[in-house]
Design an enzyme around this catalytic site. Structure first.
Site, PDB file in Angstrom:
ATOM      1  NE  ARG A 180      26.935  78.151  45.606  1.00 16.42           N
ATOM      2  CZ  ARG A 180      27.435  78.153  44.118  1.00 16.42           C
ATOM      3  NH1 ARG A 180      26.185  78.517  43.254  1.00 16.42           N
ATOM      4  NH2 ARG A 180      28.237  78.361  43.859  1.00 16.42           N
ATOM      5  NE  ARG A 223      29.423  74.101  46.272  1.00 18.16           N
ATOM      6  CZ  ARG A 223      29.193  74.632  44.765  1.00 18.16           C
ATOM      7  NH1 ARG A 223      30.158  75.774  44.046  1.00 18.16           N
ATOM      8  NH2 ARG A 223      28.418  73.866  43.838  1.00 18.16           N
TER       9      ARG A 223
END
Length: 192
Positions: free
Chosen positions: A129, A135
């Site tokens: 993710r 991120r």
């Protein structure tokens, strides 16, 4: 089917995804404390301003403020048929506060759903993710720390609910549909 639930699980277990699908299926509101905070802050309510004063300084919102926000949300008409709480309670004080809120309404929790997933799978999911969503701060070290914090903070909660006989462990591995099918089946068996 009774419908007053709490959902717990480590970061990356799919709580948000499963909560959304399950609450749509049961036609009950998904109550996320994060969403409550954002709503009150956007509406500039007194509680929202108070919560923002902590969040904006990088601090956790104190239990008393979080309790008040949840109490307010549970007083709304759409929770009459039930609810699924995600992100609350997070500690033993909040367990007691939620018990008191429900007792005032002559209600109690029907089940606490615990999505279980091996730590190594969580790390893999969250690293993926982080890469997909760019991120950069979600490193393996940070993710492992979040998992440790989750286990330390949640163990006392799950112990309380296990002792009450309302903890419902559900295997959180596999596809969204696989997990949802196990979750619904487990709830139906558990609640009769």
């Amino acid at each position: 089917m009774k419908a007053r639930f709490v959902m717990v699980g480590p970061p990356g277990a799919g709580k948000g995804t499963q909560a959304k699908v399950l609450t749509e299926k049961l036609n009950i509101p998904n109550i996320s404390t994060g969403a409550i905070f954002r709503s009150h802050i956007a509406e500039q309510t007194e509680l929202g301003k108070l919560a923002a004063s902590y969040i904006d300084n990088g601090n956790l919102v104190p239990d008393e403020v979080t309790d008040a926000l949840v109490r307010d949300r549970l007083s709304q008409d759409d929770v009459a048929a039930g609810f699924l709480l995600d992100g609350y309670p997070r500690n033993l004080h909040q367990v007691d506060a939620l018990d008191a809120m429900l007792e005032e309404r002559g209600e109690k929790l029907d089940a606490v759903i615990e999505l279980s997933i091996p730590d190594e799978e969580i790390v893999g999911r969250l690293l993926h993710r982080a890469q997909v969503e760019d991120r950069a701060d979600d490193t393996e070290e940070v993710i492992r720390h979040r998992i440790e914090v989750y286990h330390a903070a949640t163990a006392p909660l799950t112990d309380v609910y296990r002792e009450r006989g309302i903890l419902l462990p559900v295997d959180g591995t596999g596809t969204i549909d696989d997990v949802l099918n196990r979750l619904v089946s487990a709830l139906e068996s558990f609640l009769g």
